[in-house]
Design an enzyme around this catalytic site. Structure first.
Site, mmCIF file in Angstrom:
data_model
loop_
_atom_site.group_PDB
_atom_site.id
_atom_site.type_symbol
_atom_site.label_atom_id
_atom_site.label_comp_id
_atom_site.label_asym_id
_atom_site.label_seq_id
_atom_site.Cartn_x
_atom_site.Cartn_y
_atom_site.Cartn_z
ATOM 1 N N GLU A 272 0.845 -1.227 0.047
ATOM 2 C CA GLU A 272 -0.144 0.145 -0.065
ATOM 3 C C GLU A 272 0.807 1.297 0.018
ATOM 4 O O GLU A 272 1.545 1.524 1.015
ATOM 5 C CB GLU A 272 -0.912 0.073 1.162
ATOM 6 C CG GLU A 272 -2.004 1.196 1.291
ATOM 7 C CD GLU A 272 -2.897 1.238 2.461
ATOM 8 O OE1 GLU A 272 -3.444 2.229 2.298
ATOM 9 O OE2 GLU A 272 -2.740 0.589 3.011
ATOM 10 N N LYS A 404 -8.658 -15.368 15.782
ATOM 11 C CA LYS A 404 -8.604 -14.720 14.255
ATOM 12 C C LYS A 404 -10.183 -14.431 13.988
ATOM 13 O O LYS A 404 -10.470 -14.720 12.910
ATOM 14 C CB LYS A 404 -8.260 -15.881 13.315
ATOM 15 C CG LYS A 404 -6.523 -16.156 13.795
ATOM 16 C CD LYS A 404 -5.766 -17.267 12.720
ATOM 17 C CE LYS A 404 -4.617 -17.543 13.285
ATOM 18 N NZ LYS A 404 -3.937 -18.696 12.753
ATOM 19 N N ASP A 480 1.612 -14.294 12.773
ATOM 20 C CA ASP A 480 0.620 -14.972 11.789
ATOM 21 C C ASP A 480 -0.459 -13.725 11.597
ATOM 22 O O ASP A 480 -0.890 -13.123 12.179
ATOM 23 C CB ASP A 480 -0.210 -15.875 12.714
ATOM 24 C CG ASP A 480 -1.298 -16.669 12.097
ATOM 25 O OD1 ASP A 480 -1.854 -16.137 10.764
ATOM 26 O OD2 ASP A 480 -1.536 -17.735 12.654
#
Ligand code: ADP
Length: 590
Positions: A272, A404, A480
């Site tokens: 980005e 998550k 992660d």
């Protein structure tokens, strides 16, 4: 010996497979179960063959010389010396071996072609082999190869992945033609793509063959996805299965980030545009203001199994049992025995009818800790099963952990490292570096990060773009990336201080899940980024210090990112700078 040799050489489905080792290669189920005579040979097969070849030709040469001499000297041929007797014995022995090895197997393969049934068995076996390997891997308590083994690693006694590969090392290094044969077998489905590493014992080659087979089966090119320049051994059994290459993500550096009196150069892996530049500007503002302060308030990874009883009463009884301080000592002893680093802190219970969710929380040293906490939980569950025989373990993870997924439990209770980071930015720095003013920033924060997020029903999303920085640092340092969900929970607070002249900004992040050992942290690039931050591997002084420091750096970088983006929005520069840095001026039509 001959029969055994024949079984080693028996063609399987493709010629390439003949050259693969019998041990771990394509043999029938019964073959693989049966010990063969060549198993007893202490040397690898190709060395044994070389020895017999050398012996055979040496004695033939020797005997021919002797023969010629005898003819010249008119010595009768049947009068033989001791050395000639030995040579004759060796001649017959090596002749029988070589005939058995190369002759009978060949004849047998012509006379008895393999049935299709055998072929099916072979495929099944490949799958079975691999499934066994996967099972072993699944039962793997932790990727011990990457770090010093713990006692817990020893308890589960997994077969190290390296060893599994060693068992399959090919006897003869294969040539490009043989690679081509293997590619064909993969395309035809005769060799499962996932079994290539174990069959070949060479991870790079397995990736190359899989990649080629994939291109042929899909008809799509993978040009641009690099294959070379990556250590495929390092990811085996730990980071990625069935690799065909690797994606390149540029790493930019923001900083120096001055935090708690120390300067850090923060690696950010991102595509980005503007992100690194913006964070860098925030770091500059913090630096010019004398630095930020970052504090760890809590450190504990969680895992919450779900168990079920026949009645809600029984579920509640287990909850009381777990929450009784008198039981905590013995439960924590059980839990802690699974690891050198995992130390149980508390168990938080939630009942839903007949079901109980137990959220175990523990410190995990320098590891992010998911494997570690799971091992400890398993120990406690085994014990509880004896105390509460009517307890039915539905799953080691019941989503009350919560990993998550956006969940209030992490936002409220914390998960991993709970960190707060603050800085006071003088009016002058706000003007000169951030190109805005204190009042505008305070107002924007109130209306955007607090009110706007409340209106949107945000869960932990009371910030401008914490996840941008979290994800970029996570990817660069081998965390992660999926844990950016809860790791990006952040409330950004902005206030005018010192009579309204200066700006106080803070980020509070309750669930930063990071580690400096295990997972992707051991890979070369990620490890280099951790090294840049001075947090590579396990802390030698205080276990867990590296992971905690990394969490504070993540929070400090988020602080810089918030400061800069908020300033850009307040100054109305956001769209302008994105057009400048995010839109390539290249003519894509060319
Ligand atoms: P996670 O629990 O984050 O999934 P892993 O299980 O992959 O992490 O890696 C942790 C491994 O590293 C364990 O085997 C642990 O014993 C070992 N280890 C070595 N030093 C440390 C340390 N300082 N802190 C935590 N774990 C360590």
């Amino acid at each position: 010996m001959a029969a055994a040799a024949a079984s080693h050489r028996r063609p399987v489905k493709d010629s390439d497979l003949q050259k693969m080792p019998a041990k771990g290669g394509h043999t029938t189920l019964s073959d693989s179960a049966k010990p063969t005579a060549t198993d007893a040979v202490p040397l690898p097969l190709y060395i044994t063959n070389t020895v017999f070849f050398t012996l055979f030709f040496s004695v033939v040469y020797f005997l021919l010389l002797r023969w010629r001499e005898k003819i010249r000297n008119s010595t009768p041929l049947h009068v033989v010396t001791l050395s000639e007797i030995s040579a004759i014995v060796v001649f017959f022995a090596s002749f029988i071996y070589l005939l058995g090895f190369f002759g009978l197997g060949f004849v047998q393969s012509l006379i008895i072609p393999r049935s299709s049934h055998d072929e099916i068995l072979d495929d099944d076996e490949i799958i079975e082999d691999f499934d066994q390997m996967m099972l072993k891997e699944d039962s793997r308590a932790a990727p011990c190869a990457a770090a010093p083994p713990t006692d817990a690693c020893k308890i589960s006694s997994p077969k190290p992945i390296k060893k599994i590969v060693d068992d399959f090392l090919p006897v003869v290094p294969l040539s490009p033609e043989e690679d081509e044969e293997i590619v064909k077998s993969v395309v035809e489905g005769k060799i499962p793509s996932y079994a290539l590493e174990s069959k070949l014992g060479d991870c790079r080659r397995a990736a190359a063959i899989r990649r080629e087979a994939l291109q042929r089966t899909t008809g799509k090119s993978l040009d641009g996805l690099p294959l070379e320049g990556f250590n495929y051994e390092a990811i085996l059994g730990q980071c990625c299965e069935m690799p065909v290459g690797y994606v390149q993500i540029p790493v930019g550096i923001a900083g120096p980030l001055l935090m708690n009196g120390v300067e850090y150069s923060v690696p950010m892996a991102t595509t980005e545009g503007c992100l690194v530049a913006s964070t860098n500007r925030g770091c500059k503002a913090i630096y010019a203001s004398g630095g930020a302060t970052s504090i760890i308030m809590k450190d504990g990874m969680t895992r919450a199994p779900v168990v079920r009883f026949g009645t809600a009463k029984r579920a509640a009884e287990l909850k009381f049992f777990l929450e009784n301080p008198l039981n905590f000592e013995s439960l924590s002893q059980l839990f802690n025995s699974s690891s050198r680093f995992g130390r149980l802190q508390n168990i938080k219970c939630a009942v839903a009818g007949k079901n109980l969710y137990m959220r175990f929380c523990c410190t995990t040293g320098d590891a992010m800790g998911m494997n570690m906490v799971s091992k400890g939980v398993q120990n406690v569950l085994d014990f509880l099963n004896k105390e509460f025989p009517d307890m039915d373990v539905i799953g080691i993870s019941g989503n009350y952990c919560s990993d998550k997924k956006p969940a209030a439990v992490n936002w409220i209770e914390g998960r991993g490292k709970s960190v707060v980071c603050e800085a006071t930015i003088p009016e002058e720095v706000v003007k000169k570096v951030l190109k805005t003013d204190v009042a505008s920033l305070v107002e924007l924060n109130m209306l955007k990060n607090l009110t706007g997020s409340a209106m949107a029903g945000a869960l932990g999303g009371f910030n401008a773009h914490a996840s941008n920085i979290v994800s970029a640092v996570y990817i660069a340092t081998g965390q992660d990336p999926a844990q950016n969900v809860e790791s990006s929970h952040c409330i950004t607070m902005v206030e005018a201080v010192n009579g309204g002249k200066d700006l106080h900004i803070s980020v509070t992040m309750p669930s930063i899940e990071v580690g400096t050992v295990g997972g992707g942290t051991q890979l070369a690039s990620q490890s280099a980024c951790l090294n840049l931050l001075g947090v590579k591997g396990a802390s030698k002084e205080v276990p867990g210090a590296n992971a905690r420091l990394l969490a504070t750096i993540v929070a400090g970088s988020v602080l810089a990112g918030e400061l800069s983006l908020m300033s850009a929005i307040a100054a109305g520069q956001l769209v302008k700078s994105h057009m400048k840095y995010n839109r390539s001026t290249k003519d894509v039509r060319k």
